[in-house]
Design a protein around this motif. Structure first.
Motif, PDB file in Angstrom:
ATOM      1  N   ALA A 105       7.244  32.109  26.393  1.00  0.00           N
ATOM      2  CA  ALA A 105       7.321  30.702  26.794  1.00  0.00           C
ATOM      3  C   ALA A 105       7.146  29.824  25.563  1.00  0.00           C
ATOM      4  N   ASN A 106       8.153  29.032  25.254  1.00  0.00           N
ATOM      5  CA  ASN A 106       8.011  28.049  24.170  1.00  0.00           C
ATOM      6  C   ASN A 106       6.949  27.028  24.538  1.00  0.00           C
ATOM      7  N   ASP A 107       6.178  26.608  23.537  1.00  0.00           N
ATOM      8  CA  ASP A 107       5.200  25.533  23.747  1.00  0.00           C
ATOM      9  C   ASP A 107       5.770  24.240  23.180  1.00  0.00           C
ATOM     10  N   PRO A 108       6.350  23.378  24.042  1.00  0.00           N
ATOM     11  CA  PRO A 108       7.015  22.173  23.535  1.00  0.00           C
ATOM     12  C   PRO A 108       6.053  21.103  23.035  1.00  0.00           C
ATOM     13  N   THR A 109       4.733  21.308  23.219  1.00  0.00           N
ATOM     14  CA  THR A 109       3.783  20.323  22.673  1.00  0.00           C
ATOM     15  C   THR A 109       3.587  20.520  21.172  1.00  0.00           C
ATOM     16  N   VAL A 110       4.089  21.628  20.623  1.00  0.00           N
ATOM     17  CA  VAL A 110       3.992  21.888  19.185  1.00  0.00           C
ATOM     18  C   VAL A 110       5.364  21.686  18.564  1.00  0.00           C
ATOM     19  N   ARG A 111       5.562  20.529  17.957  1.00  0.00           N
ATOM     20  CA  ARG A 111       6.830  20.198  17.297  1.00  0.00           C
ATOM     21  C   ARG A 111       8.029  20.481  18.194  1.00  0.00           C
ATOM     22  N   GLY A 112       7.899  20.105  19.469  1.00  0.00           N
ATOM     23  CA  GLY A 112       9.005  20.241  20.400  1.00  0.00           C
ATOM     24  C   GLY A 112       9.397  21.680  20.692  1.00  0.00           C
ATOM     25  N   GLY A 113       8.467  22.619  20.414  1.00  0.00           N
ATOM     26  CA  GLY A 113       8.774  24.031  20.642  1.00  0.00           C
ATOM     27  C   GLY A 113       9.659  24.636  19.569  1.00  0.00           C
ATOM     28  N   ALA A 114       9.843  23.918  18.452  1.00  0.00           N
ATOM     29  CA  ALA A 114      10.705  24.432  17.379  1.00  0.00           C
ATOM     30  C   ALA A 114      10.127  25.714  16.794  1.00  0.00           C
ATOM     31  N   SER A 115      11.008  26.594  16.361  1.00  0.00           N
ATOM     32  CA  SER A 115      10.604  27.905  15.846  1.00  0.00           C
ATOM     33  C   SER A 115      10.348  27.850  14.351  1.00  0.00           C
ATOM     34  N   ASN A 116       9.157  28.322  13.942  1.00  0.00           N
ATOM     35  CA  ASN A 116       8.848  28.473  12.529  1.00  0.00           C
ATOM     36  C   ASN A 116       8.849  29.965  12.189  1.00  0.00           C
ATOM     37  N   PRO A 117       8.601  30.344  10.956  1.00  0.00           N
ATOM     38  CA  PRO A 117       8.670  31.775  10.613  1.00  0.00           C
ATOM     39  C   PRO A 117       7.752  32.667  11.447  1.00  0.00           C
ATOM     40  N   TRP A 118       6.598  32.157  11.840  1.00  0.00           N
ATOM     41  CA  TRP A 118       5.670  32.967  12.638  1.00  0.00           C
ATOM     42  C   TRP A 118       6.123  33.044  14.091  1.00  0.00           C
ATOM     43  N   THR A 119       6.779  31.997  14.577  1.00  0.00           N
ATOM     44  CA  THR A 119       7.387  32.062  15.916  1.00  0.00           C
ATOM     45  C   THR A 119       8.399  33.191  15.975  1.00  0.00           C
TER      46      THR A 119
END
Length: 532
Positions: A105-119
């Motif tokens: 489940a993406n968490d959209p409260t963190v930068r709109g759920g955008a994916s970073n390297p750890w995501t």
């Protein structure tokens, strides 16, 4: 029954001290978990709710069966980095309509759920678990795609996410995408490559390029809804299989999709099993804060296996490694547990034989780590420690039964490999707050560097700077100590989570249940060449 006896004295002062040290470490872990639970913080959570949307974990709670557990995985991903703890993604295993599923489940409260390297690392690990254990994958999607400032670390390896979805489907492992909001750019391929797609009316927006990008690329004027809205995809493009009225309706429809998958576990669930005869609370006071001090792993085994019933293998041989057979929540397991830190030739050969036996019997293996590595020294080198250690590592590497690992204390050097560390693909690997893992202990590593530097100075006929040496040793010890700790290791996804020792039996039971969704079959030969 061969019930393990206990010599643990809970009234002893040393026990109380060990318990207090464990609780202090647990408090640090809980604080880090709190950061993950907070997501993007109160401001962004309030804005998310104001839009009529549910947070990621509440979506999961509505998706899974009532009163069933959710085993969250990699909750501390990105700890110690520049990114939010949890990496804007929640992953774990939950039961949906009686079917164990891997849920992301993406968490959209963190930068709109955008994916970073750890995501990305966290998502790839989740797919790996789903594939190995044949768990259907449910993706709860709301993401703006890649976090563009870090695109150089995401774009090229990120393609594996979409590759994984297609391979899961090709292997007959169902994939379901539920789209709650934005699913743009690369994120659009998650529903695009899933077997079943549900979109929320007037909320879901799935397109390769949003209106601004379309205008830049083609000059075309468009709006979100006509370009990638849920109704358009349900009525026109056909990307959406189901149109949901709101989030609860989308999750209800996802449950119905899973109910119609006709999934059957390869192995039926076992009958209810007797609990251990000793209190799990006592696990808090077993592992000493000083990992050089030995402890009896039998005290741990007695508090996690069914009925505290354990049949030891070669109990009088290679006594630094405890091996034996037990059951955990009704599932048979072979257990390898370090009784004292060092592994000698006898322990290595004992382990190799035990692993082969487990493969013949199709029994999963549980590795309980507390090892400083394989023994060094002239006597042991001449006695063949390299070839015997290699024999154990060979057996672990080529074993086909599922492996579970728990780092309780030290897990250093090649001992980490021989006990099925992360590089040896255990199905699941967890750490206790007392765990430490590195190439060697901080003092040993700093001492080695000092000895090498002294030898170099002597070879050149130069005086040795003792003050600089002391400073270097202190700096190296501090660095290695900080990089050996479970929060650091978990932040880099070198484990699947740091767990409370009292939860060990429950966590392993959930993992064993997931493991038995797929066939459990051992290697029949195929171990390569054992050097004798």
């Amino acid at each position: 029954m061969t019930v393990l006896a206990t010599a643990l004295d809970t009234a002893d002062e040393a026990y109380a001290q060990r318990r207090a040290e464990m609780l202090a470490k647990l408090a640090e872990v809980e604080e880090a978990h709190g950061q993950a639970l907070a997501g993007g913080g109160e401001k962004y959570l309030a804005r998310h709710r104001k839009r009529g949307k549910l947070p990621a974990r509440e979506r999961i709670e509505l998706l899974i069966d009532p009163d069933t557990p959710f085993l969250e995985l990699s909750p501390l991903a990105a700890w110690g980095s520049d990114y939010a703890v949890g990496a804007a993604l929640v992953t774990g295993i939950g039961v949906v309509e009686g079917v164990e599923c891997l849920i992301t489940a993406n968490d959209p409260t963190v930068r709109g759920g955008a994916s970073n390297p750890w995501t990305l690392k966290k998502a790839l690990r989740a797919n790996e678990i789903a594939y190995a254990n044949r768990l259907p994958v449910i993706s709860l999607v709301e993401s703006g795609g890649a976090d563009l400032p870090s695109q150089k670390e995401i774009f090229i390896p990120g393609g594996a996410l979409f590759r994984d979805l297609t391979r899961l489907s090709a292997a007959g492992i169902p994939t379901v995408a539920v789209v709650f909001g934005n699913s743009t750019a690369g994120g659009a391929y998650v529903p695009g490559m899933s077997d079943h797609v549900i979109m929320v009316k007037e909320r879901a927006k799935v397109f390769l390029g949003g209106p601004p990008l379309v205008k830049m690329a083609t000059g075309e004027e468009s709006d979100d809804e006509s370009l990638g809205g849920a109704e358009m995809h349900a009525r026109t493009s056909g990307l959406a299989d189901h149109l949901a009225l709101d989030e609860p309706d989308a999750l209800r429809q996802a449950r119905r999709v899973v109910a119609r998958l006709n999934r059957r576990k390869a192995h039926p669930d076992p009958a209810p099993a007797p609990p251990p005869r000793y209190d799990a609370e006592e696990l808090l006071g077993i592992v000493p804060g000083d990992l050089k001090a030995p402890f009896d792993p039998g005290e741990v085994i007695a508090r996690i296996v069914d009925g505290s019933d354990f049949d030891a293998f070669k109990p009088l041989y290679g006594t630094s490694l405890t091996c034996g057979w037990a059951a955990l929540h009704g599932y048979p397991v072979g257990i390898l547990a370090n009784a004292r830190g060092v592994l000698f030739s006898e322990e290595s050969q004992k382990a190799a034989q035990f692993i082969q036996l487990a493969n013949q019997r199709d029994i999963p293996l549980l590795f309980l780590h507390n090892t400083t590595g394989y023994m060094v020294g002239r006597e042991y080198e001449q006695g063949g420690i390299i070839k015997h250690g290699a024999m154990m590592i060979n057996a672990v590497a080529n074993s086909k039964v599922p492996h579970l690992s728990v780092l309780m204390g030290a897990s250093y050097g090649a001992g980490h490999y021989g006990m099925c560390g992360r590089a040896y693909d255990p199905r699941f690997l967890f750490s206790w707050p007392t765990a430490k893992s590195a190439v060697m202990g901080p003092q040993q590593l700093a001492g080695v560097l000092s000895i090498v530097a002294r030898a170099s100075a002597a070879a050149k006929g130069q005086p040795y700077d003792e003050e600089a040496d002391a400073g270097l040793r202190a700096m190296v010890e501090q660095q290695i100590e900080s990089e050996s700790l479970p929060l650091f290791l978990s932040g880099r996804l070198y484990d699947d989570g740091v767990i409370d020792p009292r939860d060990t039996r429950t966590v392993l039971g959930l993992c064993l249940s997931a493991v038995h969704t797929a066939p459990v079959e051992g290697a029949r030969g195929g171990f390569g060449v054992f050097r004798m």
